[in-house]
Design a protein around this motif. Structure first.
Motif, short mmCIF file in Angstrom:
data_model
loop_
_atom_site.label_atom_id
_atom_site.label_comp_id
_atom_site.label_asym_id
_atom_site.label_seq_id
_atom_site.Cartn_x
_atom_site.Cartn_y
_atom_site.Cartn_z
N UNK A 52 0.86 -1.21 0.00
CA UNK A 52 0.00 0.00 0.00
C UNK A 52 0.88 1.24 0.00
N UNK A 53 0.23 2.34 -0.25
CA UNK A 53 0.84 3.67 -0.07
C UNK A 53 2.09 3.85 -0.93
N UNK A 54 2.09 3.33 -2.18
CA UNK A 54 3.24 3.58 -3.06
C UNK A 54 3.11 4.96 -3.66
N UNK A 55 4.18 5.68 -3.57
CA UNK A 55 4.10 7.08 -3.98
C UNK A 55 4.42 7.21 -5.48
N UNK A 56 5.37 6.41 -5.97
CA UNK A 56 5.78 6.53 -7.39
C UNK A 56 4.76 5.82 -8.27
N UNK A 57 4.14 6.60 -9.15
CA UNK A 57 3.10 6.04 -10.01
C UNK A 57 3.61 6.00 -11.46
N UNK A 58 3.24 5.08 -12.25
CA UNK A 58 2.56 3.84 -11.85
C UNK A 58 3.52 2.88 -11.23
N UNK A 59 3.00 1.99 -10.49
CA UNK A 59 3.88 1.00 -9.85
C UNK A 59 3.46 -0.37 -10.37
N UNK A 60 4.42 -1.20 -10.37
CA UNK A 60 4.24 -2.54 -10.94
C UNK A 60 3.48 -3.40 -9.95
N UNK A 61 2.41 -4.06 -10.43
CA UNK A 61 1.60 -4.92 -9.57
C UNK A 61 1.91 -6.39 -9.84
N UNK A 62 1.92 -6.76 -11.16
CA UNK A 62 2.15 -8.17 -11.47
C UNK A 62 2.05 -8.39 -12.99
N UNK A 63 2.03 -9.62 -13.33
CA UNK A 63 2.07 -9.91 -14.76
C UNK A 63 1.09 -11.02 -15.07
N UNK A 98 -2.42 5.99 -5.61
CA UNK A 98 -1.90 5.62 -4.29
C UNK A 98 -3.01 4.87 -3.56
N UNK A 99 -2.69 3.74 -2.98
CA UNK A 99 -3.71 2.88 -2.37
C UNK A 99 -3.49 2.80 -0.87
N UNK A 100 -4.65 2.76 -0.15
CA UNK A 100 -4.57 2.69 1.32
C UNK A 100 -5.25 1.40 1.75
#
Ligand SMILES: *[C@@H]1O[C@H](CO)[C@@H](O)[C@H](O)[C@H]1NC(C)=O
Ligand SMILES: *[C@@H]1O[C@H](CO)[C@@H](O)[C@H](O)[C@H]1NC(C)=O
Ligand SMILES: *[C@@H]1O[C@H](CO)[C@@H](O)[C@H](O)[C@H]1NC(C)=O
Length: 766
Positions: A52-63, A98-100
């Motif tokens: 959670x709470x990643x500031x740098x967008x976009x961020x890698x989630x998965x593939x 950004x996700x909480x």
């Protein structure tokens, strides 16, 4: 460092595809080493994790990855294409916001593989979850900013003050993120807190409200125990100590002094003694006690429930002269309801010395005894009834002067207090002579006096003769037989008729016809001595009866009984009796009443007659309406004095008649007076001309009253021999004048003829 490594491993695992259908994220550490693939279905994963709470967008989630080569990837579901987007060709999913985790912990998405050309799904859609990984970004928060707590002072160590709670929003499954530890930052000297439960307890049993009534604690709640950098928050706890009765009352002074006048009344206040009790008012229950119990007969100390003061009340009358002039009393104050937790080294007793000084008061004289009962014989004068005594209770012992409160001319009191009877009393008038005696100190200012009642009973002397108890009215038949009992009589006596009172009855002299027989029970019977009477000889017999009492000296009286001889029928019933006996018995006052009544009746009759007379003067008695008659009534207050009075009445009018105009042709026989001539008009026609002439005169004369005026005279000259001239008074129904002649005089006299000729009304006379 170990934790950091663990995280790194987790992140790596996210980047790698994994094929286990596990939902348990705790097993994720192992996933990157397992190589099993589920080929049966195209999709080889179903869960991704991202911090959670990643500031740098976009961020890698998965593939996304599929074994079908000629397809492109797409996403559907929650926030697909807004938060999460997938690269068509590579299948890389990236987050764009950004996700909480504390707001939303998981997102459910659907992965699609679409044919590049046909846009048809090549594989069944695969549902997968993106789970956010917690970071410790929330501090534990107390449920209240300020807590109020209250415990009694002197509470034991295990007394729970309050239990506080702080809640951490972070993921409790991740070690430390939501684990709260409590500490006291301020106030830990007197209180401790259980670091796990948040329960607060005192650390001392001697917390004293009277020293400090409340405490303010600052608490801290912190997470990540055992690590640096945990997050924390604070709250305040105010601990109030409630009062217990743990303090004894203490006198405010070592001694109190009161001055009390000796005439202070029993039940009144002598003074107030005060204590201090530092407990709260509801825990002040001071009791006062005399150390020397002998003083309890004199005084009593009551506690004022509000102020806790001791009020000293007088229980016995003081006397400066004969009892103590001062009291020295030791009074103890204590509190029987004191709490056993009270500190034992406190003073349990407080004692004060109370000095009560009795002040001398100049008191009025005191009668001893306070009430007097005397008795004197009636009819005695210049006799002593008794003596009273009053003394000045003060030390000065001033002499005393006596007087009577009432203004009496029959009783006097001497300077020494002896009461003399000056004029004899009559017991039959008043059996008691109650007076009030006043004793006054000589030379006292202001006047000091007191009074005492003196009841003098007048004792009886046999100074009244007995008399018949009732006005008996005995009757007997003419035909009565010898020995017939006519009546039983009894007697009464104005003197004190005690139970030993005896009356003796006997008849006087040689009585032939009746005997009086004393029945020896204070009654006597009158008996016929010799039968049958004759009313022709006597209708009444007077029987003298002598009654004697047994007093000392005996008194006797002669009473006469009137015996009425009546006619009777055969049955012996009275048919006729004279009432004379009754009338004879009528008292003088009754006669007076009768005479006054007769006089009043006479007065009323006279008044009625007078009113009648007054009413008869009313002109309406003529029977004609005055307006109809065209006459006037003139009332004179003052009238002429008859013939002797030549001023009030103008005789010339009548003279002129004689002189000038109408001298009646036929002289009437030489009359005694001029009026008589005029009074009787001759039956001559000249009269007509005379009246005409006089009418003429009168009509032209504005001064004089018209001739036909009705004069009323109330009073005439005293010497008049012709009596009243009043036209109304003179009238009488038996007038012998024949007025019918008026009818013959023609129509001009019709009115008069109507008045006299027809109706014969009295009233006018010429
Ligand atoms: C605590 O008690 C005080 C006085 O007793 C009162 O003024 C205050 O409002 C209370 N505070 C709370 C949070 O109950
Ligand atoms: C006087 O005192 C006596 C005794 O107290 C009482 O019986 C009596 O009625 C009193 N008489 C008068 C006239 O007050
Ligand atoms: C007794 O009665 C007779 C006749 O009735 C009479 O003459 C006589 O006077 C009476 N005696 C007395 C004492 O009244």
């Amino acid at each position: 460092m170990k934790l950091l490594w663990l995280h790194l491993l987790v992140y790596i695992q996210v980047l790698l595809p994994h094929g286990l259908c596990t939902k348990n994220s705790t097993q994720r550490e192992n996933h990157h080493v397992t190589g099993n693939r589920r080929v049966k279905r195209g999709w080889i994963w179903n869960e991704m994790s991202v911090t959670e709470e990643q500031i740098q967008l976009p961020f890698y989630v998965g593939k996304l990855r599929s074994d079908k080569r000629n397809g492109v990837y797409a996403l559907e579901g929650e926030f697909s294409n807004s938060i999460f987007k997938v690269n068509e060709d590579t299948g890389d999913i990236q987050g764009y916001q950004r996700l909480d985790r504390e707001k939303k912990a998981t997102y459910t998405l659907t992965a699609l593989l679409i044919d590049k050309n046909t846009r048809k799904t090549l594989e069944e859609p695969g549902i997968f979850i993106i789970r956010l990984i917690d970071i410790n970004d929330n501090s534990p928060l107390f449920t209240q900013e300020t807590y109020n707590a209250s415990i009694p002072e002197m509470s034991p160590l295990d007394k729970l003050v309050i239990k506080v709670t702080a809640v951490d929003a972070d993921d409790p499954t991740i070690s430390g993120h939501a684990t709260v530890r409590y500490t006291i930052l301020q106030g830990y000297e007197k209180f401790r807190i259980d670091e796990n439960t948040g329960s607060i307890y005192p650390t001392a049993t001697n917390l004293d409200r009277e020293t400090q009534a409340s405490y303010e604690l600052i608490l801290q709640a912190k997470d990540m125990p055992g690590h640096n950098g945990g997050l924390s928050s604070t709250a305040k706890v105010i601990v109030h100590l409630s009062d217990i009765n743990d303090n004894y009352p203490v006198f405010t002074k070592n001694s109190f002094t009161f001055e009390v006048p000796e005439d202070r009344r029993v039940g009144e206040e002598v003074g107030k003694i005060s204590v201090e009790d530092i407990d709260e008012p509801q825990n002040r229950n001071t009791k006062y006690k005399f150390l020397d119990e002998r003083y309890q007969q004199w005084f009593e100390v009551r506690t004022n429930a509000k102020t806790n003061e001791g009020i000293i009340i007088l229980k016995k009358p003081l006397d400066y002269e004969s009892i103590y002039k001062e009291f020295k009393v030791d009074i103890e104050a204590t509190d029987p309801t004191i709490d056993r937790r009270a500190s034992p080294h406190d003073r349990s007793k407080s004692i004060t010395r109370v000095l009560i000084k009795v002040l001398d008061v100049d008191e009025p004289p005191e009668f001893m005894p306070p009430v007097y009962n005397f008795a004197v014989m009636e009819n005695l004068k210049e006799t002593l009834a008794g003596a009273v005594k009053a003394v000045d209770p003060d030390a000065a012992k001033k002499s005393v002067r006596y007087s009577l409160k009432e203004d009496r001319d029959d009783i006097i009191i001497s300077d020494k207090g002896s009461i003399f009877i000056k004029k004899p009393f009559d017991r039959e008038v008043s059996a008691w002579q109650n007076i009030t005696v006043i004793a006054e100190e000589i030379d006292s200012y202001p006047r000091k006096a007191s009074s005492a009642p003196v009841y003098i009973q007048v004792l009886d002397e046999n100074d009244n003769a007995p008399e018949l108890a009732a006005p008996y009215n005995p009757r007997v038949c003419e035909t009565v037989n010898t020995k017939h009992v006519i009546i039983n009589i009894t007697a009464t006596d104005k003197d004190d008729m005690g139970p030993g009172m005896k009356f003796i009855f006997f008849s006087k002299g040689h009585e032939d016809n009746f005997t009086v027989q004393d029945n020896r029970d204070n009654t006597a019977s009158v008996i016929v001595k010799k039968g049958t009477f004759n009313r022709d000889i006597a209708k009444f017999y007077l029987l003298p009866i002598i009654i004697t009492d047994n007093g000392r000296p005996p008194q006797s009286s002669t009473n006469t009984l009137t015996i009425n001889i009546c006619k009777c029928n055969e049955k012996g019933e009275f048919t006729f009796c004279e009432e004379a006996a009754k009338l004879a018995a009528v008292s003088v006052s009754t006669i007076a009443i009768v005479l006054v009544s007769i006089f009043l009746i006479l007065l009323v009759v006279l008044a009625v007659l007078f009113i009648r007379k007054m009413q008869s003067k009313n002109p309406l008695i003529l029977g004609k309406n005055p307006a109809e008659i065209h006459e006037q009534l003139v009332t004179y207050d003052e009238e002429g004095g008859g013939e002797m009075d030549t001023n009030s009445y103008d005789v010339s009018v009548l003279n002129s008649v004689r002189r000038n105009v109408v001298r009646p042709k036929h002289e009437v026989e030489p009359g005694p007076a001029f009026y008589a001539q005029v009074q009787k008009p001759s039956r001559n026609g000249d009269m007509f001309s005379m009246i005409e002439a006089k009418k003429e005169d009168a009509d032209n004369d504005g001064q004089e009253l018209p001739y036909d005026t009705l004069h009323i005279f109330g009073y005439e000259g005293s010497e008049s021999i012709v009596e009243s001239l009043s036209s109304l008074e003179s009238g009488s129904s038996d007038s012998e004048i024949d007025y019918d002649v008026l009818n013959e005089w023609g129509p001009r006299f019709k009115m008069l003829a109507d008045l006299y000729g027809l109706e014969h009304l009295e009233g006018f006379s010429y």
